[in-house]
Design a protein around this motif. Structure first.
Motif, PDB file in Angstrom:
ATOM      1  N   PHE A 154     -19.292   7.440  -3.877  1.00 15.33           N
ATOM      2  CA  PHE A 154     -19.689   7.269  -2.477  1.00 15.33           C
ATOM      3  C   PHE A 154     -21.190   7.011  -2.417  1.00 15.33           C
ATOM      4  CE2 PHE A 154     -15.764   9.655  -2.185  1.00 15.33           C
ATOM      5  CZ  PHE A 154     -15.104   9.028  -1.133  1.00 15.33           C
ATOM      6  N   GLU A 158     -22.140   6.787   2.492  1.00 15.21           N
ATOM      7  CA  GLU A 158     -20.764   6.717   2.982  1.00 15.21           C
ATOM      8  C   GLU A 158     -20.184   8.122   3.023  1.00 15.21           C
ATOM      9  OE1 GLU A 158     -16.576   4.413   1.858  1.00 15.21           O
ATOM     10  OE2 GLU A 158     -18.224   4.528   0.419  1.00 15.21           O
ATOM     11  N   PRO A 160     -17.270  10.784   2.796  1.00 13.70           N
ATOM     12  CA  PRO A 160     -15.900  10.917   2.296  1.00 13.70           C
ATOM     13  C   PRO A 160     -14.959  11.435   3.387  1.00 13.70           C
ATOM     14  CG  PRO A 160     -17.492  11.992   0.839  1.00 13.70           C
ATOM     15  CD  PRO A 160     -18.200  11.681   2.102  1.00 13.70           C
ATOM     16  N   ASP A 161     -13.687  11.128   3.247  1.00 10.44           N
ATOM     17  CA  ASP A 161     -12.702  11.543   4.248  1.00 10.44           C
ATOM     18  C   ASP A 161     -12.123  12.911   3.908  1.00 10.44           C
ATOM     19  OD1 ASP A 161     -10.965  11.665   6.326  1.00 10.44           O
ATOM     20  OD2 ASP A 161      -9.839   9.861   5.827  1.00 10.44           O
ATOM     21  N   ARG A 224     -10.856   6.556   1.205  1.00 10.69           N
ATOM     22  CA  ARG A 224     -12.103   7.343   1.171  1.00 10.69           C
ATOM     23  C   ARG A 224     -11.831   8.816   0.879  1.00 10.69           C
ATOM     24  NH1 ARG A 224     -15.775   6.257   6.256  1.00 10.69           N
ATOM     25  NH2 ARG A 224     -13.893   7.054   7.267  1.00 10.69           N
ATOM     26  N   SER A 225     -10.639   9.108   0.387  1.00 15.57           N
ATOM     27  CA  SER A 225     -10.293  10.485   0.007  1.00 15.57           C
ATOM     28  C   SER A 225     -10.330  10.631  -1.510  1.00 15.57           C
ATOM     29  CB  SER A 225      -8.911  10.863   0.542  1.00 15.57           C
ATOM     30  OG  SER A 225      -8.919  10.946   1.945  1.00 15.57           O
ATOM     31  N   ARG A 252      -9.638   7.248  -3.395  1.00 14.51           N
ATOM     32  CA  ARG A 252     -10.765   6.608  -4.080  1.00 14.51           C
ATOM     33  C   ARG A 252     -10.735   6.943  -5.576  1.00 14.51           C
ATOM     34  NH1 ARG A 252     -15.832   5.003  -1.978  1.00 14.51           N
ATOM     35  NH2 ARG A 252     -14.512   4.515  -0.179  1.00 14.51           N
TER      36      ARG A 252
END
Length: 682
Positions: A154, A158, A160-161, A224-225, A252
């Motif tokens: 990341f 960005e 992360p989820d 994004r996990s 990810r």
């Protein structure tokens, strides 16, 4: 009496993945083998069996079929082997903490009347005692590995989820407590029994979590996990369900920390998956092992001496066999190894000095004096100093310490002399440092830092050592900054600013380069030659660049250390610190007042000491109520560290006496082993 025999195969003889797979297959045999007095140790890194030779003949082909394996004969040699394993000297991750507990668990079911039981516990205790004595403790940290791998995926701030943690065993719970999930919008623990797990977690973890079954995840792509697999308890049905869910999820990255990878090769090829056997992961193990390797000879020698002093032999001949079996020996300056009749006594072994003899009613106790030259000759490894400081900060974070705020006198405007007392009950270390800082001394050819450290026996209070404290002060200060940076620096550290090229600047380059090996160091000093000398003296392979102005260096740095002499006036503006950076003043003064108000997170090495110092010295920082906690609180997982990549963090490390005591004790150990210093009686 039948001769005891040991057969073993570990990660050094066979590919680790192959050992893990075979271990999982043969582990169920342990329940049957115990009835014949056979000890089986089956972990992800080893398969070992011990017992009477006739009994082992019947199971050898089953356990070691087609596997190369070694052979050990005799109680003494087996005791040596078990003690070394318990110390983590033979682990894939040197110094890891789980193996001695695994050995204890393997022994528990065996009938105490069997010969192997009679001395295996004592041998394990010997290994633990030697590990403790030599501080043979892994720097390997799963939490930090997860953080680093997340950071690598990341970039550019960005967010992360979700963080998915598969399994809530020891490793999973450790990740939850570490606060690594705070970087994510939410944390999900995946389990087959959410109701039961929620009940268990409620008693030990107060973090907000979502609990889900494997079949409930993966109904939408989540690029994004991140998924962390932290369990080995996976049967074929569960593995299939989990694998299908992860293929749907397409996170990810998947970080698989299980010894036998959960995903099939076909599934792994479709996903970004990192296992314990991939280069990205193995480099962390390599860094840890390189750091601990210099300690191995001393560790093995201590095990040898402890075993010789313990009563776990069947005969004098067996003891002689151990001497022939053990290739590593060292000269000991005096007999310090205790004899014990039960394993618990070995676990309590901590003090290296015998202070008991009395003659004619007069006490005669040894006291070792270590001059500045003696201390330098111990050549304390920087990796060991980092180990010690991190361990001591963990003790601090868990409340296992006494470190009263330093008291001092101030004979001049640019001078102070402080008294610093520290007690570490877990490490059994106690002492006091009397340290002077005179900024003007270099002008008359004297060092600006001078002092003494006194170490005391915690059981009697008698001093056991007095040593010069200037070197250890520089070492522990830089090590504290490096460990602070390990936990609070931004994910990618490309540039480090060191303001001041003196002793502190030099040691900060040494220590920080071990934490951030690829970073460039921009060093600032009013004396151009000082930066040149620093570059010539350092053992670090880092790139060192001289920068003329502090502002220019600070504005581009990811980590900032101001290591100048004591400053009375403001020299550094906090507005120079860019978003996402970490600032660490070595001395309290010298920064603009907004370092305490504009920082997103404000920490100290000890909150009580920091506030006491501010009040006592009339420091200009008006608002110190924003001090969130101690650096050790972050390490212990009590508070979150860097929550957002863009956070600007300020950490004041005023210096902890417990660090002085712990580092000084390590120096004393080395000095004793090599006969350094002068021993007197009083």
């Amino acid at each position: 009496m039948n001769e005891l025999l040991g057969l073993y195969c570990d990660h050094s003889m066979v590919e680790p993945a192959a050992i893990a797979q075979r271990s999982a297959k043969v582990k169920p045999l342990a329940a049957d083998l115990k009835r014949y007095g056979i000890l089986m140790v089956a972990t992800c890194a080893r398969i070992e069996i011990y017992g009477d030779e006739p009994a082992l003949k019947n199971v050898t082909s089953t356990v070691f079929s087609n596997l190369a394996h070694g052979r050990i004969e005799g109680r003494s040699a087996i005791a040596q082997r078990l003690a070394e394993i318990a110390s983590a000297a033979h682990s894939q991750i040197l110094g890891e903490s789980y193996i001695s507990d695994q050995l204890e668990k393997a022994i528990e079911p065996i009938d105490p009347n069997f010969p192997i039981f009679q001395f295996a516990r004592s041998a394990i205790a010997v290994g633990r005692a030697a590990r403790e004595r030599q501080r043979f403790v892994a720097t390997f940290d799963y939490d930090q590995i997860v953080r680093d791998i997340i950071a690598a995926r990341f970039a550019n701030e960005e967010v992360p989820d979700r963080l998915y943690i598969i399994g809530a065993g020891m490793l999973g719970r450790g990740l939850i407590r570490s606060g690594v999930g705070k970087q994510f919008r939410s944390t999900v623990v995946v389990t087959r029994n959410p109701k039961n797990l929620r009940r268990r977690l409620r008693r030990s973890i107060d973090t907000e979590l979502a609990l889900m079954r494997p079949a409930e995840i993966g109904y939408a792509r989540e690029p994004r996990s991140i998924v962390v697999i932290g369990t080995a308890d996976v049967n074929d049905e569960y593995k299939t369900t989990l694998q299908n869910a992860l293929l749907r999820l397409e996170p990810r990255v998947i970080l698989d920390l299980s010894s036998i990878p959960v995903l099939s090769e076909a599934a792994s090829s479709k996903l970004n998956c990192v296992t314990m056997y991939d280069k990205e992961f193995l480099r962390y193990i390599e860094q840890n092992n390189i750091g601990l390797a210099p300690k191995l000879p001393l560790l093995l020698s201590d095990i040898y001496e402890l075993i010789q002093s313990s009563k776990i032999y069947s005969s004098h001949a067996d003891k002689l066999a151990l001497q022939q079996h053990t290739p590593i020996r060292r000269r000991n300056t005096r007999s310090l190894i205790p004899t014990f009749d039960n394993p618990n006594q070995a676990l309590d072994y901590s003090s290296s000095a015998d202070l008991s003899p009395k003659r004619g009613g007069h006490m005669e106790a040894p006291l070792r004096w270590l001059s500045r030259n003696d201390v330098a000759q111990t050549n304390l490894p920087f990796t060991l100093a980092l180990d010690i400081v991190e361990r001591t900060l963990r003790d601090h974070g868990e409340g296992a310490f006494e470190n009263p705020p330093k008291i001092g006198i101030h004979p001049g405007r640019d001078s102070c002399i402080h008294a610093m007392a520290g007690w570490l009950p877990r490490q059994r270390r106690a002492g006091l440092k009397w340290i002077a800082c005179y900024s003007s001394n270099p002008k008359i050819g004297l060092p600006n830092i001078t002092g003494l450290l006194v170490l005391n026996d915690p059981d009697t209070g008698l001093p056991v050592c007095v040593m010069d404290a200037a070197y250890l002060t520089a070492i522990r200060t830089a090590a504290a900054s490096a460990i602070t940076s390990k936990y609070l620096s931004p994910p990618h550290v490309n540039r480090i600013a060191i303001i001041g090229a003196g002793i502190q600047g030099l040691h900060h380059v040494e220590m920080l380069s071990l934490i951030h090996p690829t970073a460039e160091f921009q060093v600032v000093d009013i004396d151009e030659n000082a930066v040149t000398r620093l570059a010539e003296q350092t053992h670090s392979k880092a790139t060192i660049t001289r920068v003329k102005e502090a502002e220019a260096a600070i504005r581009t740095a990811d980590v900032v250390v101001t290591a100048t002499s004591r400053l009375e006036d403001v020299a550094f503006q906090f507005e120079w610190v860019k978003r996402g950076s970490l600032a660490m003043p070595v001395h309290v003064l010298g920064w603009s007042e907004d370092i305490t108000t504009a920082s997103d997170l404000l920490l100290a090495d000890d909150v009580g000491q920091f506030k006491n110092y501010i009040a006592a010295t009339g420091c200009p920082y008006s608002d110190i109520s924003r001090v969130r906690g101690s650096v050790s609180d972050v390490i212990a997982g009590r508070i979150a560290g860097r929550v957002r990549i863009a956070d600007r963090i300020a950490a004041f490390n005023l210096g902890l006496a417990i660090h002085d005591v712990a580092i000084g004790s390590a120096i004393l150990n080395i000095a004793e082993q090599h006969g350094l210093g002068t021993v007197v009686s009083y």
